[in-house]
Enzyme design. Sequence first.
Site, PDB file in Angstrom:
ATOM      1  N   PRO A  27      -6.980   4.023 -23.182  1.00  0.00           N
ATOM      2  CA  PRO A  27      -7.956   4.788 -24.276  1.00  0.00           C
ATOM      3  C   PRO A  27      -7.275   6.788 -24.054  1.00  0.00           C
ATOM      4  O   PRO A  27      -7.183   7.261 -23.193  1.00  0.00           O
ATOM      5  CB  PRO A  27      -9.217   5.537 -24.565  1.00  0.00           C
ATOM      6  CG  PRO A  27      -8.958   4.855 -22.885  1.00  0.00           C
ATOM      7  CD  PRO A  27      -8.070   3.266 -22.709  1.00  0.00           C
ATOM      8  N   CYS A  81     -13.453  11.881 -19.412  1.00  0.00           N
ATOM      9  CA  CYS A  81     -12.731  12.784 -19.478  1.00  0.00           C
ATOM     10  C   CYS A  81     -12.852  14.053 -19.514  1.00  0.00           C
ATOM     11  O   CYS A  81     -14.740  14.478 -19.473  1.00  0.00           O
ATOM     12  CB  CYS A  81     -13.748  12.386 -21.571  1.00  0.00           C
ATOM     13  SG  CYS A  81     -12.248  14.473 -22.390  1.00  0.00           S
ATOM     14  N   LYS A 123     -16.388   3.218 -18.752  1.00  0.00           N
ATOM     15  CA  LYS A 123     -15.145   3.865 -17.850  1.00  0.00           C
ATOM     16  C   LYS A 123     -15.642   4.678 -17.438  1.00  0.00           C
ATOM     17  O   LYS A 123     -15.539   5.703 -17.803  1.00  0.00           O
ATOM     18  CB  LYS A 123     -13.989   3.993 -18.679  1.00  0.00           C
ATOM     19  CG  LYS A 123     -12.963   4.654 -18.752  1.00  0.00           C
ATOM     20  CD  LYS A 123     -11.535   4.352 -19.326  1.00  0.00           C
ATOM     21  CE  LYS A 123     -10.372   4.882 -19.232  1.00  0.00           C
ATOM     22  NZ  LYS A 123      -9.989   6.161 -18.854  1.00  0.00           N
ATOM     23  N   HIS A 176     -11.037   5.339 -13.548  1.00  0.00           N
ATOM     24  CA  HIS A 176      -9.883   5.413 -12.355  1.00  0.00           C
ATOM     25  C   HIS A 176      -9.405   6.346 -11.419  1.00  0.00           C
ATOM     26  O   HIS A 176     -11.293   6.834 -11.486  1.00  0.00           O
ATOM     27  CB  HIS A 176      -9.793   6.725 -14.336  1.00  0.00           C
ATOM     28  CG  HIS A 176      -8.698   7.777 -13.996  1.00  0.00           C
ATOM     29  ND1 HIS A 176      -8.818   9.452 -14.851  1.00  0.00           N
ATOM     30  CD2 HIS A 176      -7.536   8.135 -13.141  1.00  0.00           C
ATOM     31  CE1 HIS A 176      -7.439   9.887 -14.062  1.00  0.00           C
ATOM     32  NE2 HIS A 176      -6.527   9.435 -12.987  1.00  0.00           N
ATOM     33  N   ASP A 222      -2.418   6.051 -12.677  1.00  0.00           N
ATOM     34  CA  ASP A 222      -0.378   5.918 -12.435  1.00  0.00           C
ATOM     35  C   ASP A 222      -0.331   4.779 -11.469  1.00  0.00           C
ATOM     36  O   ASP A 222       0.380   4.373 -10.564  1.00  0.00           O
ATOM     37  CB  ASP A 222      -0.304   6.650 -10.191  1.00  0.00           C
ATOM     38  CG  ASP A 222      -0.604   8.054 -10.733  1.00  0.00           C
ATOM     39  OD1 ASP A 222      -0.568   9.036 -12.114  1.00  0.00           O
ATOM     40  OD2 ASP A 222      -1.209   8.705  -9.697  1.00  0.00           O
ATOM     41  N   ARG A 263      -0.130   5.984 -19.353  1.00  0.00           N
ATOM     42  CA  ARG A 263       0.240   6.648 -19.322  1.00  0.00           C
ATOM     43  C   ARG A 263       1.993   5.618 -19.223  1.00  0.00           C
ATOM     44  O   ARG A 263       3.024   6.015 -19.182  1.00  0.00           O
ATOM     45  CB  ARG A 263       0.613   8.205 -18.860  1.00  0.00           C
ATOM     46  CG  ARG A 263      -0.366   9.673 -18.841  1.00  0.00           C
ATOM     47  CD  ARG A 263      -0.938  10.517 -18.354  1.00  0.00           C
ATOM     48  NE  ARG A 263      -0.992   9.622 -17.382  1.00  0.00           N
ATOM     49  CZ  ARG A 263      -0.741   9.763 -15.886  1.00  0.00           C
ATOM     50  NH1 ARG A 263      -0.616  10.890 -15.519  1.00  0.00           N
ATOM     51  NH2 ARG A 263      -1.836   9.489 -14.420  1.00  0.00           N
TER      52      ARG A 263
HETATM   53  C1  LIG Z   1      -3.620  12.989 -23.452  1.00  0.00           C
HETATM   54  C2  LIG Z   1      -4.942  11.808 -22.900  1.00  0.00           C
HETATM   55  C3  LIG Z   1      -5.534  11.237 -23.328  1.00  0.00           C
HETATM   56  C4  LIG Z   1      -6.720  10.783 -23.210  1.00  0.00           C
HETATM   57  N1  LIG Z   1      -7.893  10.532 -23.221  1.00  0.00           N
HETATM   58  C5  LIG Z   1      -8.595   9.572 -23.243  1.00  0.00           C
HETATM   59  C6  LIG Z   1     -10.002   8.878 -24.323  1.00  0.00           C
HETATM   60  O1  LIG Z   1      -9.943   8.759 -25.194  1.00  0.00           O
HETATM   61  N2  LIG Z   1     -11.177   8.187 -23.535  1.00  0.00           N
HETATM   62  C7  LIG Z   1     -10.844   7.504 -21.968  1.00  0.00           C
HETATM   63  O2  LIG Z   1     -11.707   7.090 -21.378  1.00  0.00           O
HETATM   64  N3  LIG Z   1      -9.425   8.557 -21.211  1.00  0.00           N
HETATM   65  C8  LIG Z   1      -9.020   9.060 -22.366  1.00  0.00           C
HETATM   66  N4  LIG Z   1      -7.194   9.236 -20.901  1.00  0.00           N
HETATM   67  C9  LIG Z   1      -7.597   9.238 -19.659  1.00  0.00           C
HETATM   68  C10 LIG Z   1      -6.497   7.706 -19.636  1.00  0.00           C
HETATM   69  O3  LIG Z   1      -7.417   7.322 -20.379  1.00  0.00           O
HETATM   70  C11 LIG Z   1      -6.569   7.483 -18.106  1.00  0.00           C
HETATM   71  O4  LIG Z   1      -8.128   7.359 -17.487  1.00  0.00           O
HETATM   72  C12 LIG Z   1      -5.876   8.197 -17.464  1.00  0.00           C
HETATM   73  O5  LIG Z   1      -4.306   8.477 -17.663  1.00  0.00           O
HETATM   74  C13 LIG Z   1      -5.186   7.462 -15.976  1.00  0.00           C
HETATM   75  O6  LIG Z   1      -4.122   6.176 -15.883  1.00  0.00           O
HETATM   76  P1  LIG Z   1      -2.568   6.557 -16.513  1.00  0.00           P
HETATM   77  O7  LIG Z   1      -2.986   6.953 -14.681  1.00  0.00           O
HETATM   78  O8  LIG Z   1      -2.772   5.081 -16.270  1.00  0.00           O
HETATM   79  O9  LIG Z   1      -2.451   7.358 -17.819  1.00  0.00           O
HETATM   80  C14 LIG Z   1      -6.929  10.264 -21.492  1.00  0.00           C
HETATM   81  C15 LIG Z   1      -5.856  10.784 -20.705  1.00  0.00           C
HETATM   82  C16 LIG Z   1      -4.209  11.696 -21.009  1.00  0.00           C
HETATM   83  C17 LIG Z   1      -3.554  12.002 -20.237  1.00  0.00           C
END
Ligand SMILES: Cc1cc2nc3c(=O)[nH]c(=O)nc-3n(C[C@H](O)[C@H](O)[C@H](O)COP(=O)(O)O)c2cc1C
Length: 340
Positions: A30, A121, A161, A190, A223, A246
């Site tokens: 998300p 968050c 989460k 995370h 990551d 991302r």
């Molecule tokens: C712009 C942005 C918005 C996010 N919004 C949420 C969210 O609404 N709910 C949530 O559980 N995590 C949120 N996250 C965290 C991501 O779900 C994820 O845990 C985090 O980006 C690490 O994973 P990644 O490296 O694959 O991006 C957000 C991250 C970013 C960068």
Amino acid sequence: MFGTALPAMPPAAYYADPSASRAGLIGLAPMEGVIDVTTRRLLSAQGGLDWVVTEFVRVVDQPLPPRVFHRLCPELAQGAATADGTPVQLQLLGSDPTAMAENARIAVGCGATALDINFGCPAKTVNRHGGGASMLKSPSDIHATVAAVCRAVPDTPVSAKLRLGFEDRQLALQCAAAAVQGGARWLTLHARTRKEGYRPPAHWEWIARIRHHVNVPIVANGDIWTLEDYWQARALSGCRNVMIGRGLLSDPLLAARIRHWQRTGEQLPTTQWAERAAVLRAFAEGLADDLPEKVVVSLIKQWLSLMRQHDTEAAERFVHLRTLRHTDDLLDALDGPATP
Ligand SMILES: Cc1cc2nc3c(=O)[nH]c(=O)nc-3n(C[C@H](O)[C@H](O)[C@H](O)COP(=O)(O)O)c2cc1C
């Protein structure tokens, strides 16, 4: 196996393909303000995703009207699945167990088939009111929230989460255990504290520590940008299942490439710029009917900006695209050479 841990998820991609489940599931993370219904549809259409999660629905102390859930998750009206059948899990964020329970019931009444609770968050506005990552300071609050939601919707799978902690990782195991004792069917971790924000590295080895401490499936997150990251995250965390945010915006074909690798052992070549640009074009087209051009332009730039972090082609284009104001100009420039 994840399949048995998610019995009430709608029949979809991963039930149809048990070999993929054995190999390890891939979820779309998300991302508030980024991964909306259009993005979920587009990314799941690229293949390789087993489920997607909505941006969080913010719960304060009141029941929310159903339209709030439908606005954030229009897929509720179509069986809580994207157009290609990928299950959509709805995420709630809040710290008041009673309000969370009440809103969980409303969400399920609106058609939600699986819920996730956000304990990660980092936003100050959210944390000030006790929601998101600030809950990581108090395992008992995590327990109370998860338990209240699980009691309210006993037939709906609920997951949590979490990050590894707020300031540090001292309570990481307790927080995870509290969510599981509250009834969470699986956890997504995370692998960073709130203080670490989004700074690399993600501590995948910490996920392994937590995995040994709880008896539900864990989804490793943080990551994963490449196939190599994927295997390293799996090897260090010991988790079969991952969630990617991302990395999938940066390379929209990443999940499909991982799935291909899982099935064949063969690495597909790196995703070409033209394929990334085609996804951005489809994104713009998907938004054009519903949003003013100004907003569409800013959303394309937002996605391109996330892409550029790990993609030199996107980075080069971003330099001159950032000043453009019209969708058509942006799309032409996306299709054109990196340096005009
Ligand atoms: C712009 C942005 C918005 C996010 N919004 C949420 C969210 O609404 N709910 C949530 O559980 N995590 C949120 N996250 C965290 C991501 O779900 C994820 O845990 C985090 O980006 C690490 O994973 P990644 O490296 O694959 O991006 C957000 C991250 C970013 C960068």
